[in-house]
Design an enzyme around this catalytic site. Sequence first.
Site, PDB file in Angstrom:
ATOM      1  N   GLU A   1     -83.023  65.641  17.478  1.00  0.00           N
ATOM      2  CA  GLU A   1     -84.244  66.113  18.103  1.00  0.00           C
ATOM      3  C   GLU A   1     -85.442  65.662  17.269  1.00  0.00           C
ATOM      4  OE1 GLU A   1     -84.079  70.298  19.103  1.00  0.00           O
ATOM      5  OE2 GLU A   1     -86.264  70.415  19.167  1.00  0.00           O
TER       6      GLU A   1
ATOM      7  N   SER B   1     -88.394  64.998  10.080  1.00  0.00           N
ATOM      8  CA  SER B   1     -89.184  65.115   8.850  1.00  0.00           C
ATOM      9  C   SER B   1     -89.141  63.774   8.137  1.00  0.00           C
ATOM     10  CB  SER B   1     -88.595  66.203   7.961  1.00  0.00           C
ATOM     11  OG  SER B   1     -87.356  65.771   7.461  1.00  0.00           O
TER      12      SER B   1
ATOM     13  N   CYS C   1     -81.568  70.677  14.039  1.00  0.00           N
ATOM     14  CA  CYS C   1     -82.107  70.685  12.678  1.00  0.00           C
ATOM     15  C   CYS C   1     -80.988  70.305  11.721  1.00  0.00           C
ATOM     16  CB  CYS C   1     -82.620  72.076  12.302  1.00  0.00           C
ATOM     17  SG  CYS C   1     -84.137  72.508  13.128  1.00  0.00           S
TER      18      CYS C   1
ATOM     19  N   ARG D   1     -75.764  62.177   4.668  1.00  0.00           N
ATOM     20  CA  ARG D   1     -75.077  61.136   5.420  1.00  0.00           C
ATOM     21  C   ARG D   1     -73.825  61.709   6.085  1.00  0.00           C
ATOM     22  NH1 ARG D   1     -71.925  58.578   2.480  1.00  0.00           N
ATOM     23  NH2 ARG D   1     -70.346  57.584   3.686  1.00  0.00           N
TER      24      ARG D   1
ATOM     25  N   GLN E   1     -79.082  67.986  -2.828  1.00  0.00           N
ATOM     26  CA  GLN E   1     -79.612  66.753  -2.249  1.00  0.00           C
ATOM     27  C   GLN E   1     -79.342  65.530  -3.135  1.00  0.00           C
ATOM     28  OE1 GLN E   1     -83.700  67.506  -1.179  1.00  0.00           O
ATOM     29  NE2 GLN E   1     -83.103  68.811   0.545  1.00  0.00           N
ATOM     30  N   ARG E   2     -79.476  64.394  -2.494  1.00  0.00           N
ATOM     31  CA  ARG E   2     -79.289  63.090  -3.143  1.00  0.00           C
ATOM     32  C   ARG E   2     -77.866  62.880  -3.667  1.00  0.00           C
ATOM     33  NH1 ARG E   2     -84.837  62.270  -6.594  1.00  0.00           N
ATOM     34  NH2 ARG E   2     -86.239  62.975  -4.960  1.00  0.00           N
TER      35      ARG E   2
END
Lengths: 558, 505
Positions: B394, B398, B360, B374, B368-369
């Site tokens: 895995e 999403s 995960c 990365r 975020q963003r």
Amino acid sequence: MTRAGVAGARFRQRKLSTKQTLQVLREDQVEKIDDDPQRHVPKVETGVEKTEETEHHLQAAISASQAAAVGGKVAQIYIPTPDTVVSSLQYERLYSLRFSQPATYIRFSSTVEDCNGHAYCMTAEDDAFLSSVNEKKSASALCNEDRFEEVMTFFEQTAQSKQPFAMVDNAPVLTYDEMESFFDETISESARSFAKDIYPHWKSQRLRRGNKTLMPSLKFETGAETDDSDPYVCFRRREVRQVRKTRGRDAQSSEKLKRLRKELEDARQLVAMVKQREIMRRDILAVDRQLFEQRAKVKDAKRSLGIKGDDEDLVNQKPQKKKTSEATPMQRPASTQLRLSARPDGRSSELDLVLLSDVLTEKENEIQKEIDTKIIQHQRWNEGYIDLTRRPLTPPPEPNVDSGFRTAITEFLPTPPSSVSSEVMDLDGDDGIHDSGREGLVTFRYASPSLDGYCQSRPSFRRRVGRGGRLMIDRRGMRLQSTEAIDERIVDKFKYDHDDEDEEPTYAVDPYDTLNMRYRASIIGNSREQAAHQAAQIQAVRRAQEEKTVASSPAPAS
Amino acid sequence: MAPRESSQDPVGTPDPVEKGFATLATLRIGVKAFVDKDGEKRKAEILSIQQRKGQPYYYVHYEEFNKRLDEWIQAERIDLSKEVEWPAPEKPEKKKTGTTQSKNSKADSKVPKGQKRPRPGTSSEASATPEATSANIPGKAPRPSKAGGKENSESIAVVQTEVLDGSTRLDDEEIDLEDVQDAAAAAKAAAPETFSREEEIEKLRTSGSMTQNQTEISRVRNLTRIQMGAHEIEPWYFSPYPIEYTEEDMMYICEFCLSYFGELRQFERHRAKCTLLHPPGNEIYRDDYISFFEIDGRRQRTYCRNLCLISKLFLDHKTLYYDVDPFLFYCMCTRDEYGCHLVGYFSKEKDSAEGYNLACILTLPQHQRKGFGRLLMAFSYELSKREGKLGSPEKPLSDLGLLGYRAYWQETVIDILMEGRSEVTVEELSALSAMTTNDVLHTLQNLNMLRYTKGQHVIVLTDAVVAAKEKQKEKEKLKKRHNIDPERLQWKPPVFTAASRTWNW
Ligand SMILES: [Zn+2]
């Protein structure tokens, strides 16, 4: 429906090996294919759930990136997510500036529990209660927040450990007396003094929650059937996984068990054999002792009977073949022929090192075997050829003086039956050594050997059959045995010291004496395949000689 | 990937939908109505209904929108002037299990690994019972997961270089096909159900009750809001925090130990005591921007559970069904004088039979963003390189995961190709990037860089790709781009005994 059938139904699928070399080209190096490049972007497995793949925002983002891939002008599309905002809480009030970064990378193994102090955290309600308690107390005996939490933590933890299933089985809340009886080192003296004041508050809180923990806790499995469908039950223990065993796993573990079993068996065997050895030692000691006593009697008897004679019967007579054991000191270096560093302590405590040395020898043997087979291979490969180039990889045999020389192990066999002698020869390798003159015999090196200490430390010999069947022994690495006078008294001192069977008898023999060598050479000459091998040769030589003698002289030869 | 006409399961035919006009009184769970969403009418399914201060609130899921946009709305946003779709009568039990089982049985091999749950999509029989179902499937043994890492094993790939029929999909995973077949077989095996009209009505009546199916609970986001560090965050999905917290308007999470509290006073008390200033493990990477900490799920059970709980708020496919022991957690932090602030993490199986190098991955929403995702991905591949293995995340991914990975893969592959080599094999690309050959191939295909010309496959550095790279370089001149520096990774692949991977204690 077979897989092939499915694949066959597809359009323009080609197998591409991942090992295949692909040219990397620029766009202008390939012919333009189509006016609609978009159509040629293949559909690729996304790895997203199929039902989610179709989601509006994802599709928008994917098509945007695909359009970009073929040169379209598109703004990057983000998938919308719920908002996050800056908290109204003052960060500095909750977190303080106390981190200073160490110069080295942080190593840390404490757990969250280790770093959290008393687990219980006060609520606003607890605050109210605590101040009401403190009101009745003198200023010197006030209960502070830490003490309060310490007591509450103790109550909670005790309840948890004494009634782990309170949630399920409706156990009554523990009484104060019970609590008091559980006081231990987890609760400090000062906290204990407040326990009685705090207990009613704890109890009422506990009752209000149906005797559940006051700090809400995660729902773990209870073993009830509802567990499985309850989304709040989490972090189940994983033993279940053991049920799902693949065949591979089965085989693996049975293999492991087998190996374990074998190792245990081996260990047992080892112990049993050690025991046996010790028993035999004991027996030997007993026999020795008996022997000694008997001899003492014999001696007494001889004395009393006045029998004169040598004392031969009072010492252990070496069995004849034991004389070979003189070779032992030579054999040691021979066994480390690989020029691996000799075990320096190998002799000091041999008993302890038996295993290690066994392993080492085995390893050496293996390597030696490997080398030998390689040598043979190489010899076969080179048969009929001599490398005469400058600095040849496989030098011709003659210049390399090592060839055909053997260490002197086999040379010390004064009176063995010829079969034994030839066996020893066998140990040393193939008979290629005996006729080193033969074409095709090659020596080569795997690594630069440490020449020093190799030639010198071990005397070596080479036996050659020269023209006319002459037998020649080349010697090298000779050091004449020290000819210092052997002190008679010292010899005498050890005359009867033969209790160690392994000890080699001392013979005043010079192994390098030409006479002895000639004798030994003749023994070698008798060896089995030597005989077969040489018979023809010698006969041929004889024939030639006979012809010669017939022609030149009347005297019978040989 | 082209939008398909129907979002139905690949097997089974769509049931005829019963439509009609509804009133507020007849609205019930399962009804699909048009709802005003940002000024447009979208079809939405009612997942839950609650009374608050006498007013009904409806929890709706918008069709074709991700679940994270599900929300509580009041009645006035529901457009009752349009027909609504009534929930389908409860499907015949057996048939339904037939189709869902196929999903679940595939899931089965995954669930015990504990990090991802498969989502049976439109089926409301959510993932909570994957264990129980596998045993009942007629004639079907649970498929053992392919040992040796199927992600890594294929050296021959069937690639589509040009697909003329846009609707065909390449099911290159055999397992998918077979699952569909199994499902079909299972569905066939089930006796055809016939219902009398009366039974059907009765079904309709009883199944549409206001009580929530246990398993449907997890379809509804259960926490209102969380406070963490300097941020307040709206959760995206259900997470099994203690049920008491669902009643709170705000749940407070300690930024360093990730403990959770329903009351501000308690949280303040915790903060007064908590001494943790970084994730409780070893720092294995440090540069001037970020640090990575490696945390063993077995040794730091509380922290890792807390981490999983919080990440479940933002990862739909994560499952907390099993404990965290067989996983390692790589936590990425930024640093200041307050401590090391968690910005994201990924988990990784200590020993992945499938060859996954990541289970995960999450960048916390408040971060975020900003390119952290990365870095997380790059770091996961850096670990794989150090292990000398190829890896892949895995599945399922999403939506955000897919986009993030595609971007990373594209960048990585293109960077290698732009180094100027004139030829390369897929395996070489794979070895240089620690990406599986499959991922390399898919990336090349996605960028339309794998072409078939003059009887052979070639890689084409398209003008679009080259231009995009130039643009990125320009951007980097203005704003520094952060990368993982392998030199700063102080890490050896940890070795675990089989027992420590499998057993709890
Ligand atoms: Zn904390």
